[in-house]
Design a protein around this motif. Sequence first.
Motif, PDB file in Angstrom:
ATOM      1  N   ALA A 185       1.185  -1.105  -0.493  1.00  0.00           N
ATOM      2  CA  ALA A 185      -0.218   0.177   0.081  1.00  0.00           C
ATOM      3  C   ALA A 185       0.824   1.376  -0.421  1.00  0.00           C
ATOM      4  O   ALA A 185       1.143   2.554  -0.722  1.00  0.00           O
ATOM      5  CB  ALA A 185      -1.301   0.216   1.295  1.00  0.00           C
ATOM      6  N   ASP A 186       1.984   1.171   0.844  1.00  0.00           N
ATOM      7  CA  ASP A 186       2.595   2.611   0.816  1.00  0.00           C
ATOM      8  C   ASP A 186       4.098   2.956  -0.225  1.00  0.00           C
ATOM      9  O   ASP A 186       3.629   3.839  -0.270  1.00  0.00           O
ATOM     10  CB  ASP A 186       3.693   2.418   2.383  1.00  0.00           C
ATOM     11  N   ASP A 213       1.035   4.523  -2.918  1.00  0.00           N
ATOM     12  CA  ASP A 213       0.236   5.883  -3.025  1.00  0.00           C
ATOM     13  C   ASP A 213       1.573   7.084  -2.996  1.00  0.00           C
ATOM     14  O   ASP A 213       1.056   7.838  -2.694  1.00  0.00           O
ATOM     15  CB  ASP A 213      -1.007   5.176  -2.072  1.00  0.00           C
ATOM     16  N   GLY A 214       2.827   6.464  -3.040  1.00  0.00           N
ATOM     17  CA  GLY A 214       3.760   6.919  -2.739  1.00  0.00           C
ATOM     18  C   GLY A 214       4.398   7.597  -1.318  1.00  0.00           C
ATOM     19  O   GLY A 214       5.770   8.088  -1.389  1.00  0.00           O
ATOM     20  N   SER A 215       4.175   7.274  -0.704  1.00  0.00           N
ATOM     21  CA  SER A 215       4.298   7.138   0.826  1.00  0.00           C
ATOM     22  C   SER A 215       5.850   6.363   0.652  1.00  0.00           C
ATOM     23  O   SER A 215       6.794   7.219   1.893  1.00  0.00           O
ATOM     24  CB  SER A 215       3.512   6.205   1.573  1.00  0.00           C
ATOM     25  N   GLU A 226       8.764   5.927  -1.096  1.00  0.00           N
ATOM     26  CA  GLU A 226       9.630   6.618  -1.623  1.00  0.00           C
ATOM     27  C   GLU A 226       9.647   8.703  -1.214  1.00  0.00           C
ATOM     28  O   GLU A 226      10.740   8.471  -0.419  1.00  0.00           O
ATOM     29  CB  GLU A 226       8.554   7.625  -2.555  1.00  0.00           C
ATOM     30  N   LEU A 227       8.581   8.250  -0.234  1.00  0.00           N
ATOM     31  CA  LEU A 227       8.783   9.623   0.972  1.00  0.00           C
ATOM     32  C   LEU A 227       9.689   9.233   2.141  1.00  0.00           C
ATOM     33  O   LEU A 227      10.227  10.100   2.689  1.00  0.00           O
ATOM     34  CB  LEU A 227       7.772  10.453   1.508  1.00  0.00           C
ATOM     35  N   MET A 228       9.289   7.916   2.221  1.00  0.00           N
ATOM     36  CA  MET A 228      10.087   7.153   3.890  1.00  0.00           C
ATOM     37  C   MET A 228      11.943   7.171   3.363  1.00  0.00           C
ATOM     38  O   MET A 228      12.667   7.533   4.197  1.00  0.00           O
ATOM     39  CB  MET A 228       9.781   5.915   4.144  1.00  0.00           C
ATOM     40  N   ALA A 229      11.985   6.827   2.205  1.00  0.00           N
ATOM     41  CA  ALA A 229      13.110   6.837   2.062  1.00  0.00           C
ATOM     42  C   ALA A 229      14.010   7.378   1.683  1.00  0.00           C
ATOM     43  O   ALA A 229      15.088   7.678   1.784  1.00  0.00           O
ATOM     44  CB  ALA A 229      13.283   5.843  -0.169  1.00  0.00           C
ATOM     45  N   ASN A 268      11.927   1.042  -5.579  1.00  0.00           N
ATOM     46  CA  ASN A 268      11.775   3.080  -5.476  1.00  0.00           C
ATOM     47  C   ASN A 268      12.214   3.696  -7.182  1.00  0.00           C
ATOM     48  O   ASN A 268      12.337   4.642  -7.477  1.00  0.00           O
ATOM     49  CB  ASN A 268      12.791   3.729  -4.265  1.00  0.00           C
TER      50      ASN A 268
END
Lengths: 223, 220
Positions: B72-73, B76-78, B80-83, B219
């Motif tokens: 799910a992450d 929805d692009g989450s 990438e932001l966590m990386a 990613n």
Amino acid sequence: MPAFEGQNLACTRAGRRIFAALEFTVPEGGALILLGANGSGKSSLLRMLAGLLAPAGGALHWDGKAVEDDPEAFQDNICYIGHGNAIKAVLTVHENLAFWSKLYPPTASEGLEELLDRALETFSLTSLRDVPGRQLSSGQSRRLALARLVTSPARIWLLDEPSVGLDDVSLKRLETAIAEQRAEGGIVIAATHTPLDIPDAGLLQLQNFAPPAFDPEMLENSW
Amino acid sequence: MGTGSIIARDLKLALRQRSDAAMIVLFFVLTAALFPFGVGPEANQLATIAPGVIWVTALLAVLLSLERLFLADYEDGSLELMALSPVPLEFTVLAKVLAHWMTTGLPLIAAAPLIAILFNMPVDALPVLALAMLLGTPTLSLIGAIGAALTLGARRGGVLVPLLVLPLYIPTLIFGVSAVDAALLGFPVRPHLLLLAGILLISLVVSPLAGAAALRQANE
């Protein structure tokens, strides 16, 4: 003067050369708009600048230092808004934004709650504060993703089609936010198809860096 | 602090989507409850196969839950932001695995005595079963995270995960079952539990490193 530079950048996706010998310089307070047809590599370039995609060639420089020397320190300067809005359906607007701003600790002197309120206000999401993510329209989701720009301490904004689905009022607010970021010496790099009013922004046509349609070297490699 | 907020977020997500975790436990209990129909209701025979049934069904239940760990992450692009966040991706993986274990491993441990009683397993072996699962199920989440991360972006990822992960689950399965068997037969259980702990320590180191490398790849 800190500037963001790319030298001789090349990008290869799945064995296919997307662009090569790409050069750009964005000075402090500058802006760069990436233009080009679908598939010309705008998103790939932004992902490369964010550090998600390793360049097939060339180097990036920030503030006179090569990015590859310390990629992690450089990433603290980045706020990347990609295609995905990274919104969880079961979390409220406020919870979604609060999570991301905790993950990217803001440097601002104001408290976290005030910062979040200001970010929601900037993209007129205050009335939607306690609405779960699943009930947001696509434009509202985009605004929530953009609200991360306000909470982020980053100097460099990388925006991939930031204005998709935005109404006129929100578009104006985005333009104002970009102008404020630049006035504070920040850098904005955006890929967009819709007209986005960013005064004296540099333009980068990605088609100019596309490889020739017939590439003897690629042909040779395919044997 | 960043790692803590990832754990808190994933727990909150799991709490708001309780049905996901409930389905996993339900699968665990229902699958195990099928065995008496298959092998017959003979009480001694059921008691003999109980440890194996509990471990195999727990393993399959964890396997079922792996998909929601990163998918799910990722979509929805989450991810990438966590990386890109200041939290090292290795710690992000560890935080997500911990939250995953708390929402699948712990409920499975809580449900296991129910099956043990259903299978007429002697009650004295229950503490050892719980202890073995406490040491074994985190390993299942940790190793599973590598498989889940590697198959992101792959078509039919759901089919690939068992192929990648099941062989690596076998040591945990063997020592998990043998610990309970030892308790039932009155042999020392310590060596088996120590081996389970050893596997856990190894996966605790390997999984974040391998998982983070796989996520970086996904990613790109």
